[in-house]
Design an enzyme around this catalytic site. Sequence first.
Site, mmCIF file in Angstrom:
data_model
loop_
_atom_site.group_PDB
_atom_site.id
_atom_site.type_symbol
_atom_site.label_atom_id
_atom_site.label_comp_id
_atom_site.label_asym_id
_atom_site.label_seq_id
_atom_site.Cartn_x
_atom_site.Cartn_y
_atom_site.Cartn_z
ATOM 1 N N GLU A 1 0.817 -1.214 0.000
ATOM 2 C CA GLU A 1 0.000 0.000 0.000
ATOM 3 C C GLU A 1 0.854 1.268 0.000
ATOM 4 O O GLU A 1 0.554 2.234 -0.710
ATOM 5 C CB GLU A 1 -0.947 0.007 1.206
ATOM 6 C CG GLU A 1 -2.177 -0.864 1.049
ATOM 7 C CD GLU A 1 -1.878 -2.331 1.324
ATOM 8 O OE1 GLU A 1 -0.731 -2.632 1.721
ATOM 9 O OE2 GLU A 1 -2.769 -3.172 1.144
ATOM 10 N N HIS B 1 -9.961 -5.137 11.119
ATOM 11 C CA HIS B 1 -10.562 -4.924 9.806
ATOM 12 C C HIS B 1 -11.953 -4.319 9.902
ATOM 13 O O HIS B 1 -12.720 -4.392 8.947
ATOM 14 C CB HIS B 1 -10.644 -6.245 9.033
ATOM 15 C CG HIS B 1 -9.316 -6.797 8.652
ATOM 16 N ND1 HIS B 1 -9.164 -8.004 8.004
ATOM 17 C CD2 HIS B 1 -8.071 -6.312 8.827
ATOM 18 C CE1 HIS B 1 -7.879 -8.226 7.798
ATOM 19 N NE2 HIS B 1 -7.199 -7.214 8.291
#
Length: 678
Positions: free
Chosen positions: A407, A476
Site C-alpha cells: 500500500e 478490519h
Amino acid sequence: RRRRRRLRRRRFSLCWIEREREREKERTKKRKGVKMAFFLRSSATKRRGRREMMETMMILQMMSKTQPTTSSSSSSSPVLRRLERTITSDAETTRTTTRTTISRFGSKKDLSTTTRRGIGSLNSVLFSNEKKIAGKQEQRRTTTTKSKKTNETKNTNSKRTNNGVIISIRGFASKSPEEYPPHAVIPFPSLSPTMTQGGIASWAVQEGAKINAGDILAEIQTDKATMEMECMDDGYLAKILVQAGEADDIPIGRAIAVTCENEEDVGKFADYVAEDTVGTTASSDNSEASSASVDEPTAKAILERPEYEAIKKGDLTRNSRAAGRDLEGSKDEDLDDTATASKLPEDSPSMTVRDALNSALSEEMTRDEKVFIIGEEVGEYQGAYKITKGLHQKFGAERVRDTPITEAGFTGMACGAAFMGLKPVVEFMTFNFALQSIDHIVNSAAKTLYMSAGTISCPIVFRGPNGAAAGVGAQHSQCFAAWYMSIPGLKVLAPYDAEDARGLLKVAIRDPDPVVFLENELLYGETFQLPKEALDEDFTIEIGKAKIMREGSDVTLIAFSKMVGYCLKAAEELEKDGIKAEVVNLRSLRPFDREAVARSAKKTGRVVIVEEGWPQCGVGSEIAACVNEDAFDYLDAPVERVTGVDIPMPYAANLEAMALPKPADIVSVVKRTLFRGN
C-alpha cells in the site's frame, strides 16, 4: 565462615560499584565526544558515508563552476582531473556528462547509492550552466575592453603553466599559480541542505602531514551540530588557510586549506594566499539564475487547477465563530438549496451500489484518458469486491494496474502521478490497509497544494470499503471517517445509495484535490432506485451538499453511509408512534453541509447524530459542536449521539452485533430526547 562470605560479597559489590562508576565516566566522555555522522551502523560506514557526501559536493561544485566551452579547465587533484576530462566543448555532449562522470569515476572507486543520488542532480546544473555561459558571453560583447578583461579574469576557473601542468583554482585566485606545484584548494564544505556558513572547531592533521582518502581533516561546527570533514584524495596538507576557532561565519566555498601530491612540495606553499571570490561569484550566479528562470518552461506538475476551484481564494472555511462566520448577517431562508429526496415512479431504474461505482469508473475513464486505476487485484481478478469488473478488458493493463501487496508503495506512486497531471484512482481492499500508506495520504497528497503555494495540485481519489463488515475482527472493522475528516487539504465523501455512489465518485475523479471516498462493504450488493437523470454521463453531485432523505418536524436524524438506512428504518418505526423524524444524509463529511444541518436543527428543535465509529472525537462530536454554535437558541433538548461501543470490534457474531448501532437504539434515543421514556 559466614562473616567472611559477607565481607567478600561486600568487597565485591563495592568494587563492582566503583568499576561501574568509572565505566559511566568513560561513557560520558565518549558521549560528549561523539559527533554527528551520516550513517550510524559502524565507524567504517560513517567514514564511507561522509566520504561519499564530500565526493558529491566536490563534483557538484566543480560542475557548477566549469564552463563547457572552455577546454583548458582542469585540476591537479586526481579525483577532479578524472571528472574534468569528461567535460567537452560540445554543448550537446554536456547533457551526457553525468553518465561519463559516473563511468570514469567508478572505474577506480565504487560509487555508492548516496553518491549516485548526488550526481543524479547534475543534469539540471549543467542545463543551467549553458544559459549562464550564454548570458556571460552576451555581456562580454556589449561591455568595454577593460570590463571584458575583468570579467574574463573573474570567470576563469583554471590556468595552464608553461610546462603544461594544469592548476585548478576552483573559484579562488592564487598569487602567481605558475610558481606553485600541482595542488588542490579545499573549500569550506556544505554538510547539510540548509547550511550557509560555519566554523572550524579543530584540525585533525597538521601542515605537512600525509593524508589519505577517508582521513578526518577537521571538525566543522555549525549552529546545529559538529561534524567531521574527510579528505577526498591522497596527498599532503600543504597549508592551512583558516585556523581553528578563527571565525564561526565562514561561508560555504571559501578556501580553508591547500593540498599537494608530493611531500617535497609542501614548503613551497608557505606564502600561498587564496583570494576569496565566494561572495561575488554567489551574487552573480544568483542574479543569472533568477534571470534564467524567467525563460525556463514551467514544470509539468505546475498546472492550472482544472474545471473548478472548490475553495475560492480569500474565502475561509466557516467552521466556527473563530473562523469569521457572520452569524448575524446570514439569512438561512435565502441559502436553502438542500436537495430533498422525492418519491420515484415505479418505472424508475434501479441499480446496486457495486454497479453504480463500476459504471462511474468506466464512464470517467472513457471521458478522460488521464484517469487510471491502481491497486491490489483490480485488474485480472476484477477487484476484490468486483467494483472494477470488466475495466481491465476494456482499458487494458496500462490503465488498470495490478500491484503487489504494498500500500505504501503504490499510493506513493499514485501521488507522484497526480503531481505530474494524471488522475489516479487508488483502491484499497479496505481502509484498514490504508494505514500502511497514511503518510502519503495525509502528508504528500493533502499538503502539497498548500506547501507549493497553490502551484501543484494532486487530483487523486482514495477509495475502498470503510467501517465494519461482518466477522472480520478488530483490525478490519474500523471507521476512519473522523480520521480523514480532521485533515485540511482532504475532501471526504461517504455515499449511501446508488445515486450517491455514481454522482459522488464522478465528481471526486474530476475534482482537482485529493478525495477520500469511503464506501461500505455491506452496501455493495444492495439495490436502490435512482432518478433517470442519474444515469446521464455528466451527472454529478456537488461536494459539500447534504440531502434530506425524509422530511419531518419533531426530530432531526443526521447520518452518513450505512447509518442513513438505519435512520430511515428508525423513522418508519417512530412514525407509528406519531413522531415525524427528518433524516439528513450528509454525503460529504469534509466539507460538510453545515448550513443544511443548522436549518434542520432550527426546524425540529431536536438533533440525534448516528455514526458507526467510536464516540470519542468522532464525526458526531464535530457536528454536535457545530449545532451548538449555530442553533443553540432553537434547541428544545440536548444534542444526542448514537455511536459504536467504545471498544475494539469483537470477533464473535453476537458481540459484534451488540457493538454496532441498530435501528432500535436510534428509536430509543429519539424517544428520550422527546421526553417520552424508553
